[in-house]
Design an enzyme around this catalytic site. Structure first.
Site, PDB file in Angstrom:
ATOM      1  N   ASP A  23       0.863  -1.169   0.000  1.00 18.58           N
ATOM      2  CA  ASP A  23       0.000   0.000   0.000  1.00 18.58           C
ATOM      3  C   ASP A  23       0.912   1.236   0.000  1.00 18.58           C
ATOM      4  O   ASP A  23       2.106   1.132   0.269  1.00 18.58           O
ATOM      5  CB  ASP A  23      -0.894  -0.026   1.236  1.00 18.58           C
ATOM      6  CG  ASP A  23      -1.845   1.148   1.306  1.00 18.58           C
ATOM      7  OD1 ASP A  23      -2.349   1.572   0.257  1.00 18.58           O
ATOM      8  OD2 ASP A  23      -2.079   1.648   2.425  1.00 18.58           O
ATOM      9  N   ASP A  25      -0.127   5.184   1.009  1.00 18.34           N
ATOM     10  CA  ASP A  25      -0.319   6.150   2.092  1.00 18.34           C
ATOM     11  C   ASP A  25      -0.371   5.473   3.448  1.00 18.34           C
ATOM     12  O   ASP A  25      -1.066   4.477   3.637  1.00 18.34           O
ATOM     13  CB  ASP A  25      -1.602   6.949   1.862  1.00 18.34           C
ATOM     14  CG  ASP A  25      -1.444   7.963   0.735  1.00 18.34           C
ATOM     15  OD1 ASP A  25      -0.552   8.817   0.835  1.00 18.34           O
ATOM     16  OD2 ASP A  25      -2.197   7.871  -0.246  1.00 18.34           O
ATOM     17  N   ASP A 258      -2.001  -0.682   5.577  1.00 15.26           N
ATOM     18  CA  ASP A 258      -2.597  -0.259   6.842  1.00 15.26           C
ATOM     19  C   ASP A 258      -4.117  -0.348   6.864  1.00 15.26           C
ATOM     20  O   ASP A 258      -4.736  -0.073   7.900  1.00 15.26           O
ATOM     21  CB  ASP A 258      -2.184   1.180   7.165  1.00 15.26           C
ATOM     22  CG  ASP A 258      -2.894   2.201   6.273  1.00 15.26           C
ATOM     23  OD1 ASP A 258      -2.844   2.033   5.033  1.00 15.26           O
ATOM     24  OD2 ASP A 258      -3.498   3.143   6.806  1.00 15.26           O
TER      25      ASP A 258
END
Length: 313
Positions: A23, A25, A258
């Site tokens: 991922d 961000d 996240d």
């Protein structure tokens, strides 16, 4: 939809190949959590939220500037594609050296003619990405960018640089530290025949995500053709494309992020998943996460014997 053809994976390889699916961000980079203060909030008052927000705003300005001035974003913002080569079938290979992008009539409707013009833009963006921002930006902008990167890394205790270092290690570009080594490896050794690949799957739009990769100095560890946008198609679809592209009898996958969407997609694919946590007490953050931890997750799914084989000559 076009296919990505930059890497041909052998049907049979002597050592396991690992595809790391990241991922963006709040995993490899920090941006949104700086803007909204959630990064600072994780430190219970020991981080100045105002500084983080100001840093986030400066990143936002740089990202928009690169997108608008170098990546045609004002023109193509409403024509998001999941990866740069998705329109490759419309690209006839025309020499773009003297092509007039300002007057080629790119516009709605999104028909075959305009898909070809967008494919041209994607090709030029890929070329600029491969050159790096030092060849694109002027010296004043480069200084501002370097200062911002260093300020962010200082404020986040080395999140950006340690994340980049782990990406280098996954590809065998750097030496492993003593704490990352298994018992049969020597300190300072380098995996010279590493076949591992880093892939980025982000929920953001494709063009700003490519700009972020450049600005956050990820372009030397993630190629332009290995960046996917799940904005419209979802992460499970992107993961499925990646499995189809790289899958083989000796290929392993590991997803790191996240959010719940990449976790659910990894579960659906039966891949190991490492959840990144902003809290300073968590080992699954930067600095903190290392190759030893990552391999332990991979071992659970694929077995320790295969993981050890990857590190042996």
């Amino acid at each position: 939809m076009g296919e990505i053809m930059d890497i041909e994976v052998p049907k049979e390889v002597a050592k396991p190949m690992t595809v790391y699916v990241w991922d963006m961000d709040e995993t490899l980079i920090l941006f949104k959590s700086l803007l909204d203060g959630t990064y600072a909030a994780a430190f219970d008052g020991s981080k100045d939220t105002r500084i983080g927000v100001e840093i986030g705003k400066r990143w936002e300005n740089h990202i928009l500037q690169v997108c608008d001035e170098h990546f045609f974003y004002e023109e193509i913002e409403n024509y998001n594609e999941p990866f740069l080569l998705s329109l490759s079938e419309y690209d006839d290979g025309q020499d773009l050296s003297n092509y007039d992008f300002n007057n080629d009539g790119f516009c709605f409707p999104y028909d075959d003619s305009n898909k070809k013009k967008l494919a041209y833009r994607h090709r030029l963006i890929a070329q600029k990405y491969s050159q790096g921002l030092n060849k694109v930006l002027d010296q004043e902008m480069i200084k501002l960018w370097n200062d911002l990167y260093n300020s962010t890394d200082n404020y986040t205790d080395g999140w950006l640089s340690s994340g980049h270092a782990l990406l280098e290690q996954t590809m065998g570009k750097t030496s492993f530290s003593a704490s990352d080594l298994s018992s049969d490896m020597e300190p300072g050794s380098i995996t010279t025949k590493c076949q591992n690949i880093n892939i980025l799957v982000t929920s953001g739009a494709l063009i700003p995500s490519l700009a972020k990769c450049l600005l956050y100095r990820l372009d030397d560890v993630i190629s332009a053709n290995n960046v996917y946008s799940s904005w419209e198609v979802g992460k499970l679809q992107c993961f499925s494309w990646i499995k189809e592209r790289f899958g083989g009898p000796n290929v392993r996958f590991c997803a790191i992020g996240d959010g719940p969407e990449e976790c659910e997609a990894a579960q659906a694919m039966r891949w190991p998943f490492i959840k990144i946590d902003l809290r300073p007490s968590s080992p699954h953050r930067f600095p903190g996460l290392n190759m030893k931890m990552v391999r332990s997750y991979i071992d659970v799914i694929y077995g320790a014997a295969d993981a050890d084989a990857e590190e042996k000559e």
